[in-house]
Design a protein around this motif. Structure first.
Motif, PDB file in Angstrom:
ATOM      1  N   ALA A 164      -5.417   3.559   3.565  1.00  0.00           N
ATOM      2  CA  ALA A 164      -4.460   3.961   1.557  1.00  0.00           C
ATOM      3  C   ALA A 164      -5.068   2.592   1.202  1.00  0.00           C
ATOM      4  O   ALA A 164      -5.891   2.147   0.842  1.00  0.00           O
ATOM      5  CB  ALA A 164      -3.992   5.025   1.567  1.00  0.00           C
ATOM      6  N   ALA A 165      -4.169   1.452   1.328  1.00  0.00           N
ATOM      7  CA  ALA A 165      -3.487   0.855   0.986  1.00  0.00           C
ATOM      8  C   ALA A 165      -4.361  -0.516   1.536  1.00  0.00           C
ATOM      9  O   ALA A 165      -5.094  -1.467   0.330  1.00  0.00           O
ATOM     10  CB  ALA A 165      -2.199   0.174   1.397  1.00  0.00           C
ATOM     11  N   GLN A 166      -5.115  -0.424   2.959  1.00  0.00           N
ATOM     12  CA  GLN A 166      -6.139  -1.285   2.614  1.00  0.00           C
ATOM     13  C   GLN A 166      -7.690  -2.077   1.898  1.00  0.00           C
ATOM     14  O   GLN A 166      -7.778  -2.984   1.897  1.00  0.00           O
ATOM     15  CB  GLN A 166      -6.517  -1.243   4.016  1.00  0.00           C
ATOM     16  CG  GLN A 166      -5.794  -1.923   4.944  1.00  0.00           C
ATOM     17  CD  GLN A 166      -5.644  -1.370   7.149  1.00  0.00           C
ATOM     18  OE1 GLN A 166      -7.442  -0.554   7.023  1.00  0.00           O
ATOM     19  NE2 GLN A 166      -5.135  -1.181   8.003  1.00  0.00           N
ATOM     20  N   ASN A 167      -7.604  -0.320   1.351  1.00  0.00           N
ATOM     21  CA  ASN A 167      -8.993  -0.557   0.388  1.00  0.00           C
ATOM     22  C   ASN A 167      -7.996  -1.068  -1.292  1.00  0.00           C
ATOM     23  O   ASN A 167      -7.564   0.429  -1.916  1.00  0.00           O
ATOM     24  CB  ASN A 167      -9.577   0.842   0.175  1.00  0.00           C
ATOM     25  CG  ASN A 167     -11.088   0.373  -1.131  1.00  0.00           C
ATOM     26  OD1 ASN A 167     -10.551   0.059  -1.797  1.00  0.00           O
ATOM     27  ND2 ASN A 167     -11.371   1.354  -0.661  1.00  0.00           N
ATOM     28  N   GLU A 219      -8.638  -1.523  -3.757  1.00  0.00           N
ATOM     29  CA  GLU A 219      -8.937  -1.487  -5.650  1.00  0.00           C
ATOM     30  C   GLU A 219      -9.512   0.407  -5.815  1.00  0.00           C
ATOM     31  O   GLU A 219      -8.719   0.752  -6.144  1.00  0.00           O
ATOM     32  CB  GLU A 219     -10.548  -1.645  -5.687  1.00  0.00           C
ATOM     33  CG  GLU A 219     -11.745  -1.597  -6.625  1.00  0.00           C
ATOM     34  CD  GLU A 219     -12.207  -2.613  -6.964  1.00  0.00           C
ATOM     35  OE1 GLU A 219     -13.214  -2.106  -7.894  1.00  0.00           O
ATOM     36  OE2 GLU A 219     -13.135  -3.171  -6.012  1.00  0.00           O
ATOM     37  N   GLU A 220      -9.167   1.299  -4.643  1.00  0.00           N
ATOM     38  CA  GLU A 220      -9.751   2.476  -4.806  1.00  0.00           C
ATOM     39  C   GLU A 220      -7.832   2.909  -4.861  1.00  0.00           C
ATOM     40  O   GLU A 220      -7.850   3.728  -5.373  1.00  0.00           O
ATOM     41  CB  GLU A 220     -10.364   2.982  -2.945  1.00  0.00           C
ATOM     42  CG  GLU A 220     -10.625   4.234  -3.409  1.00  0.00           C
ATOM     43  CD  GLU A 220     -11.588   4.870  -4.417  1.00  0.00           C
ATOM     44  OE1 GLU A 220     -10.701   5.984  -5.292  1.00  0.00           O
ATOM     45  OE2 GLU A 220     -12.436   3.953  -4.572  1.00  0.00           O
ATOM     46  N   LEU A 263       3.805  -1.000   0.517  1.00  0.00           N
ATOM     47  CA  LEU A 263       4.652  -1.253  -0.097  1.00  0.00           C
ATOM     48  C   LEU A 263       4.582  -3.066  -0.464  1.00  0.00           C
ATOM     49  O   LEU A 263       4.846  -3.150  -2.318  1.00  0.00           O
ATOM     50  CB  LEU A 263       6.057  -1.898   1.191  1.00  0.00           C
ATOM     51  CG  LEU A 263       7.138  -1.991  -0.096  1.00  0.00           C
ATOM     52  CD1 LEU A 263       7.748  -0.944  -0.716  1.00  0.00           C
ATOM     53  CD2 LEU A 263       8.116  -1.913   1.520  1.00  0.00           C
ATOM     54  N   HIS A 264       3.771  -3.953   0.688  1.00  0.00           N
ATOM     55  CA  HIS A 264       2.985  -4.879  -0.281  1.00  0.00           C
ATOM     56  C   HIS A 264       1.651  -4.974  -1.046  1.00  0.00           C
ATOM     57  O   HIS A 264       1.203  -6.170  -1.578  1.00  0.00           O
ATOM     58  CB  HIS A 264       3.764  -5.845   0.819  1.00  0.00           C
ATOM     59  CG  HIS A 264       4.685  -6.294   1.319  1.00  0.00           C
ATOM     60  ND1 HIS A 264       5.451  -5.269   2.277  1.00  0.00           N
ATOM     61  CD2 HIS A 264       5.180  -7.109   0.844  1.00  0.00           C
ATOM     62  CE1 HIS A 264       7.001  -6.213   2.367  1.00  0.00           C
ATOM     63  NE2 HIS A 264       7.146  -6.656   1.638  1.00  0.00           N
ATOM     64  N   ARG A 265       1.624  -3.929  -1.033  1.00  0.00           N
ATOM     65  CA  ARG A 265      -0.260  -4.296  -1.349  1.00  0.00           C
ATOM     66  C   ARG A 265      -0.420  -4.941  -3.070  1.00  0.00           C
ATOM     67  O   ARG A 265      -0.947  -5.572  -3.397  1.00  0.00           O
ATOM     68  CB  ARG A 265      -0.500  -2.714  -2.255  1.00  0.00           C
ATOM     69  CG  ARG A 265      -1.941  -2.521  -2.638  1.00  0.00           C
ATOM     70  CD  ARG A 265      -1.838  -1.153  -3.469  1.00  0.00           C
ATOM     71  NE  ARG A 265      -1.681  -0.666  -4.345  1.00  0.00           N
ATOM     72  CZ  ARG A 265      -1.621  -0.202  -5.264  1.00  0.00           C
ATOM     73  NH1 ARG A 265      -2.495   1.022  -4.693  1.00  0.00           N
ATOM     74  NH2 ARG A 265      -0.942   0.284  -6.169  1.00  0.00           N
ATOM     75  N   ASP A 266       0.237  -4.842  -4.103  1.00  0.00           N
ATOM     76  CA  ASP A 266       0.699  -5.332  -5.441  1.00  0.00           C
ATOM     77  C   ASP A 266       1.954  -6.586  -5.447  1.00  0.00           C
ATOM     78  O   ASP A 266       2.442  -6.269  -6.349  1.00  0.00           O
ATOM     79  CB  ASP A 266       0.956  -4.399  -6.661  1.00  0.00           C
ATOM     80  CG  ASP A 266       0.214  -3.217  -6.129  1.00  0.00           C
ATOM     81  OD1 ASP A 266      -1.046  -3.493  -6.163  1.00  0.00           O
ATOM     82  OD2 ASP A 266       0.662  -1.924  -6.668  1.00  0.00           O
ATOM     83  N   ALA A 267       2.521  -7.017  -3.985  1.00  0.00           N
ATOM     84  CA  ALA A 267       3.408  -7.846  -4.113  1.00  0.00           C
ATOM     85  C   ALA A 267       3.373  -8.687  -4.699  1.00  0.00           C
ATOM     86  O   ALA A 267       3.866  -9.932  -5.924  1.00  0.00           O
ATOM     87  CB  ALA A 267       3.701  -8.446  -3.127  1.00  0.00           C
ATOM     88  N   GLU A 268       1.512  -9.416  -5.209  1.00  0.00           N
ATOM     89  CA  GLU A 268       1.777 -10.758  -6.158  1.00  0.00           C
ATOM     90  C   GLU A 268       1.661 -10.520  -7.304  1.00  0.00           C
ATOM     91  O   GLU A 268       1.478 -11.301  -8.635  1.00  0.00           O
ATOM     92  CB  GLU A 268       0.060 -11.240  -5.923  1.00  0.00           C
ATOM     93  CG  GLU A 268      -1.011 -10.588  -6.579  1.00  0.00           C
ATOM     94  CD  GLU A 268      -1.786  -8.813  -5.528  1.00  0.00           C
ATOM     95  OE1 GLU A 268      -2.524  -7.992  -6.171  1.00  0.00           O
ATOM     96  OE2 GLU A 268      -0.659  -8.998  -4.678  1.00  0.00           O
ATOM     97  N   ASP A 312      -9.178  11.399  -2.815  1.00  0.00           N
ATOM     98  CA  ASP A 312      -8.391  11.103  -3.731  1.00  0.00           C
ATOM     99  C   ASP A 312      -7.526  11.831  -3.225  1.00  0.00           C
ATOM    100  O   ASP A 312      -5.915  10.715  -3.076  1.00  0.00           O
ATOM    101  CB  ASP A 312      -8.508  11.419  -5.012  1.00  0.00           C
ATOM    102  CG  ASP A 312      -9.300  10.727  -6.399  1.00  0.00           C
ATOM    103  OD1 ASP A 312     -10.518  10.562  -6.057  1.00  0.00           O
ATOM    104  OD2 ASP A 312      -8.761  10.866  -7.377  1.00  0.00           O
ATOM    105  N   LEU A 313      -6.745  12.275  -2.928  1.00  0.00           N
ATOM    106  CA  LEU A 313      -6.232  12.608  -1.761  1.00  0.00           C
ATOM    107  C   LEU A 313      -5.535  11.763  -0.535  1.00  0.00           C
ATOM    108  O   LEU A 313      -4.517  10.972  -0.377  1.00  0.00           O
ATOM    109  CB  LEU A 313      -5.790  14.344  -1.467  1.00  0.00           C
ATOM    110  CG  LEU A 313      -5.513  15.250  -1.891  1.00  0.00           C
ATOM    111  CD1 LEU A 313      -5.729  16.548  -1.418  1.00  0.00           C
ATOM    112  CD2 LEU A 313      -3.941  14.986  -3.147  1.00  0.00           C
ATOM    113  N   GLN A 314      -6.628  11.228   0.236  1.00  0.00           N
ATOM    114  CA  GLN A 314      -7.214  10.550   1.087  1.00  0.00           C
ATOM    115  C   GLN A 314      -6.441   9.353   0.477  1.00  0.00           C
ATOM    116  O   GLN A 314      -6.003   8.372   1.542  1.00  0.00           O
ATOM    117  CB  GLN A 314      -8.716  10.409   1.649  1.00  0.00           C
ATOM    118  CG  GLN A 314      -8.780   9.630   3.334  1.00  0.00           C
ATOM    119  CD  GLN A 314      -9.488   9.906   3.977  1.00  0.00           C
ATOM    120  OE1 GLN A 314     -10.562  10.935   4.082  1.00  0.00           O
ATOM    121  NE2 GLN A 314     -10.531   8.739   4.170  1.00  0.00           N
ATOM    122  N   SER A 315      -7.205   8.733  -0.319  1.00  0.00           N
ATOM    123  CA  SER A 315      -7.210   7.554  -1.079  1.00  0.00           C
ATOM    124  C   SER A 315      -5.836   7.136  -1.453  1.00  0.00           C
ATOM    125  O   SER A 315      -5.277   6.154  -1.175  1.00  0.00           O
ATOM    126  CB  SER A 315      -8.548   7.652  -2.417  1.00  0.00           C
ATOM    127  OG  SER A 315      -9.548   6.773  -1.298  1.00  0.00           O
TER     128      SER A 315
END
Length: 351
Positions: free
Chosen positions: A48-51, A53-54, A129-134, A266-269
Motif C-alpha cells: 500500500a505504501a509503495q503507491n 500518491e494513492e 513508516l518512512h513514506r512521508d519522511a521528507e 480504499d481498504l486495500q490502499s
C-alpha cells in the motif's frame, strides 16, 4: 472519488453477523494461537505504501482518528518528555500533534507537540513508516522512526515512556492481553496509555452483504472481513493488564462511497484488507462481487443517497499505570450523599 464523512457517537445493538474475538493470556512472544497472518499484513502495508500518491489519498480515516485521539491529551495538563507511537503507520499521530489550534474551544491553542520532547514512532513496515519522511515534521517535533519485526514483542526497557499512544494498529494484534501488559511495563508510573482501534460492528454492512453473496453464489461462507474486539472486552483487558482509572468510549465514523468496489479499493490502499491466517487465498470471484454490490445496496443504501454507507466503529481507551500519589476511586459505600436525593428523585411511592 467523492467522500462524505458523517460522524456520530453511538453504541449500537450487536448484529447477528458481527464477529467477535476471544482472548487467552500467555507470555510475550509468538502466540500459540494466531488469528492474523503477520507476514501477510506486513506485505499488505508495504504494498500500500509503495503507491505514495494513492496511499496519501486514503489517509483521511487514519488522520481523522489520530486527531480525535490526540484531543484526549488536551485534558492531561502535563509535559511528556518521551512518548511512544505504537504502530505509527505513516506517522498520523505525529501530524496530528503538530497541527495548530488542536482545541476547538480555544482557537489560539498551541500545537500539542510543544508539550512533547521526543516521539518514537514504531511500525513493522519500513515503506509505510518512512513514506512521508521528507515532510519536515522534525522541525516541529523530535521524531525517531524505528522498524521492529513484531509489534507483539516490544524491545523497550521497563519505565521508559511518559505516554504510549496507538492509533488504528492494535486491532491486528493476535495476543492483545500480552501486548497491553508489555505497554503497562514500559510506561513510567502514573503515565497514560491512549489508543484507538477498530472494533465490534466495523464494516458490518460489507460483512453481511459478502456473507449473503457467498451463500447465494457459492452455497457457503468464507471470512472476508477480519474479526474485531468488542467494546465490552476492552475494559476487562486493560484492567487485567494492570491499568487503573480506565476510560473506554465508542464512536462511529460513517463514510459514503460510490460503490462497494471503491470501498474495497480504499481498504486495500490503506493496508486494511483481510489478513486472517486461514483466509481463502486469491481474489473474490466476479460473481460474488457483483452479487455483493446488489445486496449491499438493497440492504444498506439510504433513501435519497447516491452512494453507500460504510461504518467504522472506533473504540477509544485510556488507562493509567499505577503510581504513587495517583488518585484512587472511593471505596464502595463510602459516599455521604444519597444519589437518589442528589438527582432530585424520591424513590418509589409506597402504596
Amino acid at each position: 472519488m467523492s467522500l462524505r464523512p458523517v460522524f456520530r457517537r453511538a453504541v449500537l445493538p450487536q448484529r447477528v453477523f458481527a464477529a467477535t474475538r476471544t482472548y487467552a493470556s500467555q507470555s510475550p512472544g509468538n502466540p500459540v494461537w494466531e488469528v492474523f497472518n503477520r507476514k501477510a499484513k506486513h506485505m499488505q502495508k508495504d504494498r500500500a505504501a509503495q503507491n505514495v500518491e494513492e496511499s496519501r489519498k486514503v489517509d483521511y480515516l487514519k488522520d481523522e482518528v489520530a486527531m480525535r485521539l490526540c484531543e484526549r491529551l488536551l485534558d492531561i495538563k502535563r509535559e511528556f518528555p518521551n512518548v511512544l507511537d505504537l504502530g505509527a503507520n505513516s506517522c498520523n499521530i505525529a501530524r496530528a500533534l503538530t497541527t495548530s489550534n488542536p482545541d476547538p474551544d480555544a482557537p489560539s491553542s498551541p500545537p500539542l507537540s510543544e508539550r512533547i520532547s521526543k516521539l518514537t514512532c514504531v511500525d513493522t513496515s519500513h515503506a509505510l513508516l518512512h513514506r512521508d519522511a521528507e515532510i519536515p515534521l522534525e522541525n516541529e517535533l523530535a521524531i525517531k522512526r524505528e522498524v521492529i519485526p513484531n509489534l507483539e514483542s516490544l524491545p523497550y526497557e521497563p519505565n521508559s515512556f511518559d505516554a504510549v499512544l496507538s492509533s488504528l494498529s492494535i486491532h491486528w494484534i493476535n495476543d492483545l492481553p500480552s501486548l497491553l501488559a508489555q505497554v503497562n511495563d514500559i510506561l513510567k508510573p502514573d503515565c497514560p496509555f491512549i489508543a484507538a482501534m477498530f472494533g465490534g460492528d466495523t464494516l458490518f454492512e460489507l460483512r453481511t452483504s459478502l456473507q449473503l453473496a457467498d451463500l447465494e453464489r457459492r452455497g457457503g461462507v468464507s471470512p472476508h472481513v477480519s474479526p474485531l474486539a468488542d467494546v465490552r472486552d476492552v475494559g476487562g483487558l486493560l484492567n487485567k493488564a494492570g491499568f487503573k482509572m480506565l476510560t473506554v468510549d465508542v464512536e462511529d465514523i460513517v463514510v459514503e462511497f460510490p460503490d462497494t468496489f471503491a470501498l474495497m479499493q480504499d481498504l486495500q490502499s490503506m493496508g486494511e484488507n483481510n489478513a486472517i491466517l486461514h483466509r481463502e487465498l486469491g481474489p473474490i470471484s466476479r460473481d460474488v462481487l457483483l452479487a455483493n454490490e446488489a445486496i449491499y445496496r438493497e440492504l444498506h443504501k439510504e433513501e435519497g443517497s447516491r452512494g453507500i454507507p460504510a461504518t467504522f466503529r472506533l473504540i477509544y481507551m485510556i488507562g493509567w499505570k499505577e503510581g504513587k500519589g495517583q488518585a484512587q476511586p472511593l471505596q464502595r459505600g463510602s459516599g455521604e450523599l444519597n444519589l437518589t436525593d442528589l438527582l432530585g428523585g424520591g424513590g418509589f411511592d409506597k402504596p
